[in-house]
Scaffold this motif. Sequence first.
Motif, mmCIF file in Angstrom:
data_model
loop_
_atom_site.group_PDB
_atom_site.id
_atom_site.type_symbol
_atom_site.label_atom_id
_atom_site.label_comp_id
_atom_site.label_asym_id
_atom_site.label_seq_id
_atom_site.Cartn_x
_atom_site.Cartn_y
_atom_site.Cartn_z
ATOM 1 N N THR A 97 22.487 11.388 -2.903
ATOM 2 C CA THR A 97 21.482 12.368 -3.757
ATOM 3 C C THR A 97 20.631 11.492 -5.144
ATOM 4 N N GLY A 98 20.780 10.447 -5.732
ATOM 5 C CA GLY A 98 20.157 9.762 -5.941
ATOM 6 C C GLY A 98 18.983 8.878 -5.424
ATOM 7 N N GLY A 99 19.576 7.732 -4.523
ATOM 8 C CA GLY A 99 18.985 6.544 -3.199
ATOM 9 C C GLY A 99 18.403 7.534 -3.323
ATOM 10 N N THR A 100 18.342 8.767 -2.549
ATOM 11 C CA THR A 100 17.015 10.032 -1.937
ATOM 12 C C THR A 100 15.890 9.924 -2.772
ATOM 13 N N ILE A 101 16.266 11.207 -3.721
ATOM 14 C CA ILE A 101 14.862 10.527 -4.608
ATOM 15 C C ILE A 101 14.289 9.462 -5.092
ATOM 16 N N VAL A 102 15.272 8.340 -5.550
ATOM 17 C CA VAL A 102 14.051 7.460 -6.201
ATOM 18 C C VAL A 102 13.304 6.820 -4.737
ATOM 19 N N GLY A 103 14.243 6.519 -3.707
ATOM 20 C CA GLY A 103 14.286 5.886 -1.998
ATOM 21 C C GLY A 103 12.602 6.816 -1.588
ATOM 22 N N VAL A 104 12.922 8.237 -1.562
ATOM 23 C CA VAL A 104 11.726 8.711 -1.128
ATOM 24 C C VAL A 104 10.228 8.631 -2.130
ATOM 25 N N ILE A 105 10.381 8.633 -3.152
ATOM 26 C CA ILE A 105 9.451 8.606 -4.164
ATOM 27 C C ILE A 105 8.614 6.747 -3.412
ATOM 28 N N ILE A 106 9.114 6.278 -4.266
ATOM 29 C CA ILE A 106 8.906 4.652 -3.818
ATOM 30 C C ILE A 106 8.500 4.174 -2.413
ATOM 31 N N ARG A 107 9.121 4.961 -1.202
ATOM 32 C CA ARG A 107 8.870 5.106 -0.011
ATOM 33 C C ARG A 107 7.097 5.818 -0.220
ATOM 34 N N ALA A 108 6.835 6.433 -0.461
ATOM 35 C CA ALA A 108 5.956 7.385 -0.403
ATOM 36 C C ALA A 108 4.833 6.718 -0.978
ATOM 37 N N LEU A 109 5.147 5.681 -2.463
ATOM 38 C CA LEU A 109 4.103 4.871 -2.605
ATOM 39 C C LEU A 109 3.939 4.151 -1.909
ATOM 40 N N CYS A 110 4.744 3.261 -1.220
ATOM 41 C CA CYS A 110 4.346 2.136 -1.079
ATOM 42 C C CYS A 110 3.022 1.932 0.543
ATOM 43 N N ILE A 111 3.728 3.377 1.121
ATOM 44 C CA ILE A 111 3.361 3.675 2.065
ATOM 45 C C ILE A 111 1.871 4.189 2.073
ATOM 46 N N GLY A 112 1.346 5.187 1.236
ATOM 47 C CA GLY A 112 0.280 5.764 0.448
ATOM 48 C C GLY A 112 -0.846 4.350 0.023
ATOM 49 N N ALA A 113 0.027 3.149 -0.647
ATOM 50 C CA ALA A 113 -0.614 2.931 -0.992
ATOM 51 C C ALA A 113 -1.427 1.772 0.474
ATOM 52 N N SER A 114 -0.606 0.921 1.249
ATOM 53 C CA SER A 114 -0.727 0.258 2.820
ATOM 54 C C SER A 114 -1.469 0.911 3.101
ATOM 55 N N THR A 115 -1.651 2.429 3.509
ATOM 56 C CA THR A 115 -2.174 2.733 4.614
ATOM 57 C C THR A 115 -3.275 3.350 3.962
ATOM 58 N N ALA A 116 -3.501 2.928 2.631
ATOM 59 C CA ALA A 116 -5.327 2.344 2.034
ATOM 60 C C ALA A 116 -5.870 1.459 2.496
ATOM 61 N N MET A 117 -4.365 0.474 1.636
ATOM 62 C CA MET A 117 -5.394 -0.960 2.797
ATOM 63 C C MET A 117 -5.316 -1.135 3.159
ATOM 64 N N ILE A 118 -4.720 -1.233 4.368
ATOM 65 C CA ILE A 118 -5.104 -1.286 5.879
ATOM 66 C C ILE A 118 -5.833 -0.522 6.441
ATOM 67 N N ALA A 119 -6.353 0.716 6.124
ATOM 68 C CA ALA A 119 -7.542 1.409 6.393
ATOM 69 C C ALA A 119 -9.065 0.361 5.900
ATOM 70 N N LYS A 120 -8.800 0.208 4.825
ATOM 71 C CA LYS A 120 -9.941 -0.784 4.581
ATOM 72 C C LYS A 120 -9.779 -1.513 5.085
ATOM 73 N N ILE A 121 -9.273 -3.321 5.629
ATOM 74 C CA ILE A 121 -9.384 -4.274 6.192
ATOM 75 C C ILE A 121 -9.471 -3.596 7.932
ATOM 76 N N GLY A 122 -8.734 -2.625 8.303
ATOM 77 C CA GLY A 122 -9.280 -2.555 9.432
ATOM 78 C C GLY A 122 -10.153 -1.774 10.096
ATOM 79 N N ALA A 123 -11.587 -0.407 8.880
ATOM 80 C CA ALA A 123 -12.563 -1.257 9.226
ATOM 81 C C ALA A 123 -13.847 -2.090 9.148
ATOM 82 N N LYS A 124 -13.674 -3.025 7.562
ATOM 83 C CA LYS A 124 -13.921 -3.841 7.739
ATOM 84 C C LYS A 124 -13.397 -5.160 7.163
ATOM 85 N N ALA A 125 -13.277 -6.076 8.010
ATOM 86 C CA ALA A 125 -13.057 -7.044 6.984
ATOM 87 C C ALA A 125 -13.478 -8.245 7.172
ATOM 88 N N GLY A 126 -13.443 -8.473 5.951
ATOM 89 C CA GLY A 126 -13.692 -9.696 4.692
ATOM 90 C C GLY A 126 -13.524 -10.996 5.363
#
Lengths: 210, 247
Positions: A97-126
Amino acid sequence: MKINNIQQTKQNNKQNFRGNIANKATKFIAQHPAAIATLAGSSVIAQKIVMSGSEAVIGPVMDVGIGKTITKISGETDGRTNESSKTQAIRTFAQSTGGTIVGVIIRALCIGASTAMIAKIGAKAGSKAATKVSELINPDKLDKAKDAFKFQDKMSSWGKSVGGAIAIGVMLVTNFIIDAPFINWINKKVTGVVDKFSGNKQENQAKEVK
Amino acid sequence: MAFNFQKIGEKILNACNPDPSKAGKTLLVLNAAGMIAAAASNTFAAAVDKNTSAEDKKFLVPAGLATGVANIGLYYAMTDKMIKSLKNSADTFVSSMEASDIAKNATELAKKTITKAETGFLGTGLFKKPKELVSSMKSTLFKDGIIDVKNITDDAIALYKNNTKAAAGVLGAFAGAVIGCAVLTPIIRDVSAYFIQKRMEKNNPDLREQPHRPYFDPTHLKINGVNKPMNMKNYMAFTQMHGNMKI
Protein backbone atom coordinates in the motif's frame (compact mmCIF):
# COMPACT_ATOMS: atom_id res chain seq x y z
CA MET A 1 2.02 -47.30 -25.82
CA LYS A 2 -1.07 -46.51 -23.75
CA ILE A 3 1.00 -44.47 -21.28
CA ASN A 4 2.47 -42.49 -24.19
CA ASN A 5 -1.03 -41.78 -25.51
CA ILE A 6 -2.23 -40.62 -22.08
CA GLN A 7 0.80 -38.34 -21.72
CA GLN A 8 0.22 -36.95 -25.23
CA THR A 9 -3.45 -36.29 -24.45
CA LYS A 10 -2.52 -34.58 -21.17
CA GLN A 11 0.00 -32.37 -22.98
CA ASN A 12 -2.53 -31.50 -25.70
CA ASN A 13 -5.16 -30.67 -23.06
CA LYS A 14 -2.68 -28.40 -21.28
CA GLN A 15 -1.82 -26.60 -24.53
CA ASN A 16 -5.48 -26.31 -25.51
CA PHE A 17 -6.30 -24.91 -22.07
CA ARG A 18 -3.59 -22.24 -22.37
CA GLY A 19 -4.61 -21.56 -25.99
CA ASN A 20 -8.27 -21.29 -25.01
CA ILE A 21 -7.59 -18.76 -22.26
CA ALA A 22 -5.43 -16.61 -24.57
CA ASN A 23 -8.00 -16.87 -27.39
CA LYS A 24 -10.96 -16.05 -25.15
CA ALA A 25 -9.14 -13.05 -23.65
CA THR A 26 -8.09 -11.64 -27.03
CA LYS A 27 -11.53 -12.29 -28.54
CA PHE A 28 -13.08 -10.32 -25.68
CA ILE A 29 -10.59 -7.46 -26.13
CA ALA A 30 -10.98 -7.33 -29.94
CA GLN A 31 -14.79 -7.17 -29.66
CA HIS A 32 -14.84 -4.52 -26.92
CA PRO A 33 -13.29 -1.21 -28.04
CA ALA A 34 -13.74 0.09 -24.45
CA ALA A 35 -11.33 -2.61 -23.23
CA ILE A 36 -8.87 -1.69 -26.02
CA ALA A 37 -9.07 2.01 -25.12
CA THR A 38 -8.47 1.23 -21.43
CA LEU A 39 -5.62 -1.25 -21.86
CA ALA A 40 -3.70 -0.07 -24.92
CA GLY A 41 -2.54 3.25 -23.50
CA SER A 42 -1.68 1.90 -20.04
CA SER A 43 1.53 3.11 -18.49
CA VAL A 44 3.66 1.88 -15.60
CA ILE A 45 1.26 3.74 -13.27
CA ALA A 46 -1.62 1.39 -14.14
CA GLN A 47 0.76 -1.56 -13.91
CA LYS A 48 1.89 -0.50 -10.43
CA ILE A 49 -1.73 -0.08 -9.23
CA VAL A 50 -2.79 -3.48 -10.61
CA MET A 51 0.36 -5.24 -9.37
CA SER A 52 0.58 -3.77 -5.86
CA GLY A 53 -3.20 -3.72 -5.37
CA SER A 54 -3.32 -7.47 -5.93
CA GLU A 55 -0.21 -7.92 -3.79
CA ALA A 56 -1.91 -6.06 -0.91
CA VAL A 57 -4.85 -8.46 -1.07
CA ILE A 58 -3.27 -11.80 -2.13
CA GLY A 59 0.27 -11.34 -0.66
CA PRO A 60 -0.62 -11.50 3.06
CA VAL A 61 -2.85 -14.55 2.49
CA MET A 62 0.04 -16.22 0.63
CA ASP A 63 2.48 -15.39 3.45
CA VAL A 64 0.26 -16.97 6.12
CA GLY A 65 -0.48 -19.99 3.88
CA ILE A 66 3.22 -20.57 3.11
CA GLY A 67 4.04 -20.30 6.85
CA LYS A 68 1.44 -22.98 7.62
CA THR A 69 2.70 -25.22 4.79
CA ILE A 70 6.36 -24.94 5.89
CA THR A 71 5.33 -25.72 9.50
CA LYS A 72 3.44 -28.81 8.32
CA ILE A 73 6.14 -30.11 5.97
CA SER A 74 9.07 -29.48 8.35
CA GLY A 75 7.17 -30.88 11.35
CA GLU A 76 8.10 -27.78 13.36
CA THR A 77 6.52 -27.87 16.81
CA ASP A 78 7.32 -24.42 18.24
CA GLY A 79 5.34 -22.54 15.53
CA ARG A 80 8.14 -20.03 14.87
CA THR A 81 7.63 -19.98 11.10
CA ASN A 82 3.90 -19.51 11.59
CA GLU A 83 4.51 -16.54 13.91
CA SER A 84 6.98 -14.84 11.54
CA SER A 85 4.70 -15.39 8.54
CA LYS A 86 1.99 -13.36 10.29
CA THR A 87 4.48 -10.54 10.86
CA GLN A 88 5.56 -10.78 7.22
CA ALA A 89 1.90 -10.65 6.10
CA ILE A 90 1.48 -7.26 7.82
CA ARG A 91 4.78 -6.09 6.33
CA THR A 92 3.69 -7.19 2.82
CA PHE A 93 0.44 -5.24 3.18
CA ALA A 94 2.25 -2.12 4.43
CA GLN A 95 4.86 -2.34 1.66
CA SER A 96 2.35 -2.79 -1.12
CA THR A 97 0.00 0.00 0.00
CA GLY A 98 2.76 2.48 0.95
CA GLY A 99 4.84 1.57 -2.10
CA THR A 100 1.83 2.06 -4.39
CA ILE A 101 0.93 5.50 -3.05
CA VAL A 102 4.50 6.85 -3.29
CA GLY A 103 5.28 4.90 -6.50
CA VAL A 104 2.21 6.22 -8.34
CA ILE A 105 2.94 9.85 -7.38
CA ILE A 106 6.62 9.62 -8.42
CA ARG A 107 5.78 7.83 -11.67
CA ALA A 108 3.04 10.38 -12.54
CA LEU A 109 5.42 13.30 -11.93
CA CYS A 110 8.24 11.70 -13.97
CA ILE A 111 5.89 10.82 -16.85
CA GLY A 112 4.38 14.32 -16.88
CA ALA A 113 7.82 15.96 -16.92
CA SER A 114 9.19 13.57 -19.58
CA THR A 115 6.17 14.01 -21.85
CA ALA A 116 6.47 17.80 -21.70
CA MET A 117 10.23 17.62 -22.38
CA ILE A 118 9.93 15.06 -25.17
CA ALA A 119 7.11 16.98 -26.87
CA LYS A 120 9.37 20.03 -26.90
CA ILE A 121 12.35 18.16 -28.35
CA GLY A 122 10.14 16.25 -30.80
CA ALA A 123 8.57 19.45 -32.12
CA LYS A 124 11.68 21.58 -32.48
CA ALA A 125 15.15 20.20 -32.09
CA GLY A 126 17.84 22.70 -31.08
CA SER A 127 21.28 21.31 -30.39
CA LYS A 128 22.98 18.48 -32.28
CA ALA A 129 22.10 15.96 -29.55
CA ALA A 130 18.48 17.16 -29.47
CA THR A 131 18.27 16.76 -33.27
CA LYS A 132 19.46 13.16 -32.93
CA VAL A 133 16.87 12.49 -30.21
CA SER A 134 14.20 14.15 -32.35
CA GLU A 135 15.07 11.89 -35.30
CA LEU A 136 14.66 8.88 -33.04
CA ILE A 137 11.41 9.86 -31.32
CA ASN A 138 9.78 11.55 -34.30
CA PRO A 139 11.12 9.74 -37.40
CA ASP A 140 8.05 10.66 -39.50
CA LYS A 141 8.68 14.37 -38.72
CA LEU A 142 5.11 14.83 -37.54
CA ASP A 143 4.14 18.46 -37.20
CA LYS A 144 2.82 19.55 -33.79
CA ALA A 145 0.06 21.71 -35.31
CA LYS A 146 -0.66 19.91 -38.60
CA ASP A 147 -0.59 16.34 -37.27
CA ALA A 148 -1.71 17.23 -33.73
CA PHE A 149 -3.32 13.83 -33.00
CA LYS A 150 -0.52 11.63 -34.31
CA PHE A 151 2.10 13.92 -32.78
CA GLN A 152 0.52 13.85 -29.33
CA ASP A 153 -0.13 10.11 -29.49
CA LYS A 154 3.54 9.50 -30.29
CA MET A 155 4.92 11.96 -27.74
CA SER A 156 2.70 10.81 -24.84
CA SER A 157 3.68 7.19 -25.58
CA TRP A 158 7.36 8.17 -25.45
CA GLY A 159 6.72 10.23 -22.31
CA LYS A 160 5.09 7.26 -20.55
CA SER A 161 7.95 4.98 -21.49
CA VAL A 162 10.90 7.30 -20.76
CA GLY A 163 9.17 8.69 -17.62
CA GLY A 164 8.75 5.13 -16.34
CA ALA A 165 12.48 4.52 -16.79
CA ILE A 166 13.46 7.82 -15.10
CA ALA A 167 11.11 6.99 -12.20
CA ILE A 168 13.18 3.88 -11.41
CA GLY A 169 16.26 6.07 -10.86
CA VAL A 170 14.32 8.63 -8.82
CA MET A 171 12.82 5.93 -6.64
CA LEU A 172 16.22 4.59 -5.68
CA VAL A 173 16.53 7.82 -3.65
CA THR A 174 12.91 8.41 -2.60
CA ASN A 175 12.70 4.83 -1.39
CA PHE A 176 14.98 5.64 1.52
CA ILE A 177 13.70 9.13 2.31
CA ILE A 178 9.94 8.71 1.71
CA ASP A 179 8.94 5.04 1.35
CA ALA A 180 10.82 3.57 4.32
CA PRO A 181 9.36 5.87 7.03
CA PHE A 182 5.91 5.86 5.37
CA ILE A 183 5.81 2.03 5.16
CA ASN A 184 6.96 1.79 8.79
CA TRP A 185 4.15 4.15 9.81
CA ILE A 186 1.53 1.99 8.01
CA ASN A 187 3.13 -1.14 9.47
CA LYS A 188 2.86 0.29 12.98
CA LYS A 189 -0.78 1.29 12.51
CA VAL A 190 -1.81 -2.07 11.03
CA THR A 191 0.12 -3.99 13.70
CA GLY A 192 -1.72 -1.96 16.37
CA VAL A 193 -5.09 -2.85 14.81
CA VAL A 194 -4.12 -6.55 14.50
CA ASP A 195 -2.81 -6.64 18.08
CA LYS A 196 -6.02 -5.01 19.36
CA PHE A 197 -8.15 -7.44 17.35
CA SER A 198 -6.23 -10.54 18.48
CA GLY A 199 -6.25 -9.20 22.09
CA ASN A 200 -10.04 -8.86 21.99
CA LYS A 201 -10.34 -12.33 20.46
CA GLN A 202 -8.19 -13.85 23.21
CA GLU A 203 -10.25 -12.05 25.89
CA ASN A 204 -13.48 -13.39 24.38
CA GLN A 205 -12.05 -16.91 24.23
CA ALA A 206 -10.99 -16.67 27.89
CA LYS A 207 -14.50 -15.49 28.84
CA GLU A 208 -16.04 -18.42 26.93
CA VAL A 209 -13.74 -20.90 28.75
CA LYS A 210 -14.77 -19.41 32.12
CA MET B 1 37.72 4.33 -20.99
CA ALA B 2 35.44 7.32 -21.40
CA PHE B 3 31.67 6.79 -21.38
CA ASN B 4 29.90 7.54 -24.62
CA PHE B 5 26.82 9.23 -23.15
CA GLN B 6 25.22 9.69 -26.56
CA LYS B 7 25.37 5.95 -27.27
CA ILE B 8 24.12 5.10 -23.77
CA GLY B 9 21.26 7.62 -24.22
CA GLU B 10 20.37 6.13 -27.61
CA LYS B 11 20.37 2.61 -26.14
CA ILE B 12 18.07 3.70 -23.28
CA LEU B 13 15.74 5.46 -25.73
CA ASN B 14 15.69 2.40 -27.99
CA ALA B 15 14.82 0.20 -25.00
CA CYS B 16 11.96 2.59 -24.15
CA ASN B 17 10.61 2.70 -27.72
CA PRO B 18 6.81 2.78 -27.27
CA ASP B 19 6.07 1.23 -30.68
CA PRO B 20 2.66 -0.55 -30.45
CA SER B 21 4.37 -3.80 -31.50
CA LYS B 22 6.42 -3.57 -28.28
CA ALA B 23 3.45 -2.78 -25.99
CA GLY B 24 3.51 -5.02 -22.94
CA LYS B 25 7.18 -5.80 -23.46
CA THR B 26 8.14 -2.22 -22.46
CA LEU B 27 6.04 -2.56 -19.29
CA LEU B 28 7.73 -5.90 -18.55
CA VAL B 29 11.24 -4.49 -19.11
CA LEU B 30 10.55 -1.42 -16.92
CA ASN B 31 9.06 -3.54 -14.12
CA ALA B 32 11.94 -6.03 -14.26
CA ALA B 33 14.43 -3.12 -14.17
CA GLY B 34 12.69 -1.81 -11.03
CA MET B 35 12.85 -5.25 -9.45
CA ILE B 36 16.58 -5.57 -10.30
CA ALA B 37 17.26 -2.14 -8.75
CA ALA B 38 15.33 -3.12 -5.59
CA ALA B 39 17.05 -6.52 -5.26
CA ALA B 40 20.49 -4.94 -5.86
CA SER B 41 19.84 -2.28 -3.19
CA ASN B 42 18.68 -4.92 -0.67
CA THR B 43 21.75 -7.06 -1.30
CA PHE B 44 24.04 -4.03 -1.14
CA ALA B 45 22.45 -2.99 2.18
CA ALA B 46 23.08 -6.53 3.48
CA ALA B 47 26.69 -6.50 2.24
CA VAL B 48 27.60 -3.25 4.02
CA ASP B 49 25.61 -3.95 7.20
CA LYS B 50 27.82 -3.55 10.29
CA ASN B 51 25.78 -5.90 12.45
CA THR B 52 26.45 -8.95 10.29
CA SER B 53 29.70 -10.90 10.58
CA ALA B 54 31.92 -11.38 7.53
CA GLU B 55 31.34 -15.13 7.81
CA ASP B 56 27.54 -14.70 7.62
CA LYS B 57 27.85 -12.25 4.74
CA LYS B 58 29.69 -14.89 2.69
CA PHE B 59 26.47 -16.89 2.72
CA LEU B 60 23.80 -14.18 2.99
CA VAL B 61 24.90 -11.98 0.08
CA PRO B 62 25.00 -14.78 -2.55
CA ALA B 63 21.75 -16.17 -1.08
CA GLY B 64 20.10 -12.76 -1.46
CA LEU B 65 21.40 -12.47 -5.03
CA ALA B 66 20.23 -16.00 -5.90
CA THR B 67 16.75 -15.27 -4.49
CA GLY B 68 16.56 -12.05 -6.52
CA VAL B 69 17.75 -13.75 -9.73
CA ALA B 70 15.29 -16.64 -9.29
CA ASN B 71 12.41 -14.26 -8.54
CA ILE B 72 13.07 -11.83 -11.40
CA GLY B 73 14.11 -14.58 -13.85
CA LEU B 74 10.93 -16.59 -13.30
CA TYR B 75 8.74 -13.46 -13.48
CA TYR B 76 10.42 -12.30 -16.71
CA ALA B 77 10.31 -15.69 -18.47
CA MET B 78 6.69 -16.34 -17.50
CA THR B 79 5.41 -12.84 -18.39
CA ASP B 80 7.34 -12.72 -21.68
CA LYS B 81 5.68 -15.98 -22.73
CA MET B 82 2.22 -14.68 -21.72
CA ILE B 83 2.69 -11.43 -23.66
CA LYS B 84 3.86 -13.27 -26.81
CA SER B 85 1.03 -15.80 -26.59
CA LEU B 86 -1.68 -13.13 -26.15
CA LYS B 87 -0.24 -10.93 -28.92
CA ASN B 88 -0.07 -13.85 -31.38
CA SER B 89 -3.61 -14.81 -30.47
CA ALA B 90 -4.80 -11.20 -31.02
CA ASP B 91 -2.99 -11.07 -34.36
CA THR B 92 -4.63 -14.30 -35.55
CA PHE B 93 -8.07 -13.22 -34.34
CA VAL B 94 -7.97 -9.77 -35.97
CA SER B 95 -6.70 -11.29 -39.25
CA SER B 96 -9.67 -13.66 -39.29
CA MET B 97 -12.26 -10.89 -38.70
CA GLU B 98 -14.64 -9.72 -41.41
CA ALA B 99 -13.84 -6.28 -42.86
CA SER B 100 -17.27 -4.98 -41.79
CA ASP B 101 -16.66 -6.06 -38.17
CA ILE B 102 -13.26 -4.40 -38.17
CA ALA B 103 -14.79 -1.19 -39.53
CA LYS B 104 -17.55 -1.30 -36.88
CA ASN B 105 -15.12 -1.86 -33.99
CA ALA B 106 -12.62 0.66 -35.39
CA THR B 107 -15.40 3.27 -35.48
CA GLU B 108 -16.30 2.55 -31.87
CA LEU B 109 -12.66 2.79 -30.80
CA ALA B 110 -12.15 6.03 -32.76
CA LYS B 111 -15.27 7.53 -31.12
CA LYS B 112 -13.99 6.55 -27.66
CA THR B 113 -10.54 8.00 -28.40
CA ILE B 114 -12.12 11.31 -29.47
CA THR B 115 -14.42 11.43 -26.41
CA LYS B 116 -11.43 10.70 -24.16
CA ALA B 117 -9.53 13.64 -25.66
CA GLU B 118 -12.56 15.92 -25.33
CA THR B 119 -13.22 15.10 -21.69
CA GLY B 120 -9.94 13.71 -20.34
CA PHE B 121 -7.41 15.84 -18.51
CA LEU B 122 -4.21 13.82 -18.27
CA GLY B 123 -3.78 13.15 -21.98
CA THR B 124 -4.57 16.62 -23.23
CA GLY B 125 -3.55 18.70 -20.22
CA LEU B 126 0.10 18.76 -21.21
CA PHE B 127 -0.56 19.83 -24.77
CA LYS B 128 -3.03 22.58 -23.83
CA LYS B 129 -4.83 22.60 -27.18
CA PRO B 130 -7.72 20.13 -26.86
CA LYS B 131 -9.82 21.81 -29.58
CA GLU B 132 -7.07 21.56 -32.20
CA LEU B 133 -6.31 18.05 -31.07
CA VAL B 134 -9.92 16.89 -31.33
CA SER B 135 -10.37 18.37 -34.81
CA SER B 136 -7.08 16.71 -35.87
CA MET B 137 -8.34 13.41 -34.45
CA LYS B 138 -11.63 13.66 -36.34
CA SER B 139 -9.94 14.42 -39.66
CA THR B 140 -7.33 11.67 -39.14
CA LEU B 141 -9.79 8.96 -38.15
CA PHE B 142 -12.81 9.88 -40.37
CA LYS B 143 -12.96 11.23 -43.92
CA ASP B 144 -13.95 14.93 -43.89
CA GLY B 145 -14.12 14.66 -40.08
CA ILE B 146 -17.65 13.17 -40.25
CA ILE B 147 -18.00 10.51 -37.58
CA ASP B 148 -19.62 7.56 -39.32
CA VAL B 149 -18.67 3.94 -40.03
CA LYS B 150 -18.81 4.71 -43.78
CA ASN B 151 -16.15 7.41 -43.42
CA ILE B 152 -13.63 5.37 -41.45
CA THR B 153 -10.04 5.92 -42.65
CA ASP B 154 -7.11 3.52 -43.00
CA ASP B 155 -5.49 5.31 -40.05
CA ALA B 156 -8.47 4.38 -37.83
CA ILE B 157 -8.34 0.75 -39.02
CA ALA B 158 -4.59 0.68 -38.27
CA LEU B 159 -5.26 2.25 -34.86
CA TYR B 160 -7.77 -0.52 -34.08
CA LYS B 161 -5.49 -3.34 -35.26
CA ASN B 162 -2.38 -1.97 -33.51
CA ASN B 163 -4.21 -1.15 -30.30
CA THR B 164 -5.93 -4.56 -30.11
CA LYS B 165 -2.52 -6.21 -30.29
CA ALA B 166 -1.09 -3.67 -27.82
CA ALA B 167 -4.00 -4.21 -25.40
CA ALA B 168 -3.42 -7.99 -25.51
CA GLY B 169 0.28 -7.41 -24.74
CA VAL B 170 -0.56 -5.08 -21.84
CA LEU B 171 -3.03 -7.65 -20.47
CA GLY B 172 -0.19 -10.22 -20.54
CA ALA B 173 2.14 -7.79 -18.74
CA PHE B 174 -0.49 -7.09 -16.07
CA ALA B 175 -1.32 -10.77 -15.56
CA GLY B 176 2.39 -11.62 -15.29
CA ALA B 177 2.97 -8.78 -12.80
CA VAL B 178 0.05 -9.94 -10.62
CA ILE B 179 1.12 -13.60 -10.62
CA GLY B 180 4.80 -12.69 -10.21
CA CYS B 181 4.33 -10.18 -7.42
CA ALA B 182 1.46 -11.67 -5.44
CA VAL B 183 2.21 -15.39 -5.86
CA LEU B 184 5.79 -16.10 -7.01
CA THR B 185 7.55 -13.49 -4.86
CA PRO B 186 6.02 -14.59 -1.51
CA ILE B 187 6.81 -18.26 -2.26
CA ILE B 188 10.44 -17.58 -3.22
CA ARG B 189 10.96 -15.03 -0.40
CA ASP B 190 9.36 -17.04 2.42
CA VAL B 191 10.81 -20.43 1.46
CA SER B 192 14.33 -19.00 0.96
CA ALA B 193 14.03 -17.14 4.32
CA TYR B 194 13.27 -20.49 6.00
CA PHE B 195 16.36 -22.17 4.52
CA ILE B 196 18.57 -19.14 5.24
CA GLN B 197 17.43 -19.25 8.87
CA LYS B 198 18.14 -22.99 9.10
CA ARG B 199 21.64 -22.44 7.71
CA MET B 200 22.23 -19.56 10.18
CA GLU B 201 21.09 -21.72 13.09
CA LYS B 202 23.76 -24.28 12.28
CA ASN B 203 26.47 -21.68 12.88
CA ASN B 204 24.71 -19.90 15.73
CA PRO B 205 22.61 -22.20 17.96
CA ASP B 206 21.28 -19.18 19.97
CA LEU B 207 19.10 -18.28 16.99
CA ARG B 208 16.96 -21.36 17.63
CA GLU B 209 15.28 -19.41 20.41
CA GLN B 210 13.99 -16.85 17.89
CA PRO B 211 11.21 -17.09 15.33
CA HIS B 212 12.29 -17.47 11.72
CA ARG B 213 13.21 -14.26 10.02
CA PRO B 214 10.25 -13.25 7.87
CA TYR B 215 12.31 -12.13 4.87
CA PHE B 216 15.86 -11.88 3.67
CA ASP B 217 17.60 -9.24 5.74
CA PRO B 218 20.58 -10.03 7.95
CA THR B 219 19.99 -6.91 10.05
CA HIS B 220 16.98 -8.72 11.51
CA LEU B 221 19.29 -10.47 13.90
CA LYS B 222 20.20 -7.41 15.91
CA ILE B 223 18.35 -4.35 17.16
CA ASN B 224 20.57 -1.46 18.13
CA GLY B 225 23.50 -3.87 18.11
CA VAL B 226 21.91 -6.27 20.62
CA ASN B 227 20.47 -9.70 19.82
CA LYS B 228 16.76 -9.76 20.60
CA PRO B 229 14.00 -12.32 20.10
CA MET B 230 11.86 -11.60 17.06
CA ASN B 231 8.52 -10.91 18.67
CA MET B 232 6.08 -8.32 17.33
CA LYS B 233 7.35 -5.53 19.61
CA ASN B 234 11.00 -6.07 18.70
CA TYR B 235 10.09 -6.42 15.07
CA MET B 236 8.48 -2.98 15.18
CA ALA B 237 11.66 -1.58 16.77
CA PHE B 238 13.61 -3.16 13.93
CA THR B 239 11.40 -1.69 11.23
CA GLN B 240 11.86 1.78 12.72
CA MET B 241 15.54 1.40 11.86
CA HIS B 242 15.45 -0.36 8.49
CA GLY B 243 13.18 -0.22 5.48
CA ASN B 244 13.05 -2.96 2.90
CA MET B 245 13.43 -1.64 -0.65
CA LYS B 246 10.34 -1.76 -2.83
CA ILE B 247 10.26 -0.09 -6.24
